[in-house]
Structure formats: structure tokens, C-alpha cells
Design an enzyme around this catalytic site. Structure first.
Site, PDB file in Angstrom:
ATOM      1  N   LYS A   1     -58.351  32.519  46.529  1.00  0.00           N
ATOM      2  CA  LYS A   1     -58.716  32.268  45.130  1.00  0.00           C
ATOM      3  C   LYS A   1     -58.065  33.279  44.187  1.00  0.00           C
ATOM      4  O   LYS A   1     -57.538  32.915  43.143  1.00  0.00           O
ATOM      5  CB  LYS A   1     -60.237  32.299  44.958  1.00  0.00           C
TER       6      LYS A   1
ATOM      7  N   ARG B   1     -71.520  31.408  42.168  1.00  0.00           N
ATOM      8  CA  ARG B   1     -71.614  31.439  43.629  1.00  0.00           C
ATOM      9  C   ARG B   1     -72.811  30.651  44.141  1.00  0.00           C
ATOM     10  O   ARG B   1     -72.927  30.424  45.339  1.00  0.00           O
ATOM     11  CB  ARG B   1     -71.726  32.878  44.124  1.00  0.00           C
TER      12      ARG B   1
ATOM     13  N   ARG C   1     -55.576  41.698  54.476  1.00  0.00           N
ATOM     14  CA  ARG C   1     -55.730  41.926  53.031  1.00  0.00           C
ATOM     15  C   ARG C   1     -55.741  43.414  52.689  1.00  0.00           C
ATOM     16  O   ARG C   1     -56.326  44.222  53.397  1.00  0.00           O
ATOM     17  CB  ARG C   1     -57.030  41.290  52.526  1.00  0.00           C
TER      18      ARG C   1
ATOM     19  N   ARG D   1     -60.419  46.923  52.050  1.00  0.00           N
ATOM     20  CA  ARG D   1     -61.789  47.028  51.568  1.00  0.00           C
ATOM     21  C   ARG D   1     -62.775  46.875  52.715  1.00  0.00           C
ATOM     22  O   ARG D   1     -62.505  46.175  53.682  1.00  0.00           O
ATOM     23  CB  ARG D   1     -62.065  45.934  50.525  1.00  0.00           C
TER      24      ARG D   1
ATOM     25  N   ARG E   1     -70.154  37.243  55.275  1.00  0.00           N
ATOM     26  CA  ARG E   1     -69.825  36.629  53.980  1.00  0.00           C
ATOM     27  C   ARG E   1     -69.586  35.129  54.109  1.00  0.00           C
ATOM     28  O   ARG E   1     -69.953  34.355  53.214  1.00  0.00           O
ATOM     29  CB  ARG E   1     -68.594  37.311  53.376  1.00  0.00           C
TER      30      ARG E   1
END
Length: 210
Positions: free
Chosen positions: A13, A88, A123, A156, A167
Site C-alpha cells: 500500500k 482499519r 522491508r 522495523r 498483524r
């Protein structure tokens, strides 16, 4: 054009929002970036949000909606915007409707959980400006260094495998029902994730009639 980008954590996204921002000439509003800035600056909202984010949980609705409403009132959002990471939950979507936030289309990036688990491990984000990279898909020009500001790239905590799994569970339970919510309003536009980032962008623009 007022857009919402939906998709599981790691669906791309953020990357697509950046590309669509340039193509459509409207700003991207990423709640993740806004919240991370608040955390880095040690604001009361940031510290409150940090405890939820560290556990892979959702930040409370009132914190999110306040941040978004303030941002949308700024001049750069007059001609449209791209929301990345909000709403969300159904409750957030309803709160946004009550706040008078008009949405023209909701793009849902469709991707398998297994691919996300594989993808998230690569990432990296800049610890200074928050720019996102991926070691394979969107690598920086210099390894470990941000193209934009020269800051250090880090992984992260919420990209660690155990946090990603948590998640994804939260996404399927809390966020995925938004697809039905927006489908009933005739706004949902599902887009299958493509092998290349640019191909996914083109698929999104095509479904938006651009």
C-alpha cells in the site's frame, strides 16, 4: 479524487500510494508515518500509540480519526487525497462517514498471506524521514542508505515474523470486513497484486479509469 487503499500489512500500500500520488497529483496520507513521527517526537499521542503498535495491535479509533480529520483540513488535500492505513475497522469507516469525509473509490490490493510473510522480511525504512524500501522490490541506490535524505535504513520491529503473523490475524478479523462495507456502497475496486510494482500501479490506474 479521494481514495482509500486497502490491503493486508505488507501488500504494498505504501509503495503504491507514493506512485499514485505522483500519477494523480494528490497527497498521500499515511497514518503509519504520522504516528511514527509522533512516536519519534515523544508526543503524548505517540507514546500512547507506541504501546499498541509494538504489540501488533490497532491504535484506538479516536487517535486515528483525530489525526486524519486534522490532516484533511489542510490546503494540500483540497483536490483529493490517498488514505493509506485508514480506515482499519468498520467503526473507523463509520466515524469517517459521520465526519463528512467523502470517498470516491476504495482500491483493495489482493495478495496471499504466504507472499506477505516472505516479502516483509525484506522491508526497510529510513529512521530519519520514514521513506520505505525493499531489499528486492524497491532497493535503495546505496545499501543501507536512504535515497531521499541519506539516513540509515532499519528493519522495523513490526516487520519481524512473529509480529507480521499477529498483524495478519488482526487484519483478517478487523480490516478485511471493510471490503464488504465498501462493496455495498459501490466503491470497492479489487486489484490483484502483480509481479512488478509498476504493473500493480497500472492495474490500479486502469480500474480507476485513468
Amino acid at each position: 479524487m479521494n481514495l482509500i487503499l486497502l490491503g493486508a500489512p505488507g501488500a504494498g500500500k505504501g509503495t503504491q500510494a507514493e506512485r499514485l500520488c505522483k500519477e494523480l497529483n494528490i497527497p498521500t496520507i499515511s497514518t503509519g508515518n504520522i504516528l511514527r513521527a509522533a512516536i519519534k517526537n515523544g508526543t503524548p499521542t505517540g507514546l500512547k500509540a507506541k504501546s499498541f503498535m509494538d504489540a501488533g495491535k490497532l491504535v484506538p479509533d479516536e487517535v486515528i480519526i483525530d489525526i486524519i480529520t486534522e490532516k484533511l483540513a489542510e490546503d494540500d488535500c483540497k483536490n483529493g487525497f490517498i488514505l493509506d492505513g485508514v480506515p482499519r475497522t468498520i467503526a473507523q469507516a463509520e466515524a469517517m462517514e459521520k465526519a463528512g469525509i467523502k470517498i470516491d473509490a476504495v482500491v483493495s490490493i489482493e495478495i496471499a498471506d504466504s507472499e506477505i510473510m516472505e516479502r516483509m522480511s525484506g522491508r526497510r525504512v529510513c529512521e530519519n524521514c520514514g521513506a520505505s524500501y525493499h531489499l528486492v522490490a524497491v532497493p535503495p541506490k546505496t545499501s543501507g542508505v536512504c535515497d531521499s535524505c541519506g539516513g540509515k535504513l532499519v528493519q522495523r520491529k513490526d516487520d519481524a515474523p512473529e509480529t507480521v503473523k499477529a498483524r495478519l490475524e488482526v487484519y483478517h478479523k478487523e480490516t478485511e470486513p471493510l471490503k464488504d462495507f465498501y462493496a455495498k456502497r459501490g466503491l470497492l475496486k479489487p486489484v490483484e497484486n502483480q509481479p512488478a510494482v509498476a504493473e500493480t500501479t497500472q492495474a490500479i490506474l486502469h480500474t480507476l479509469g485513468r
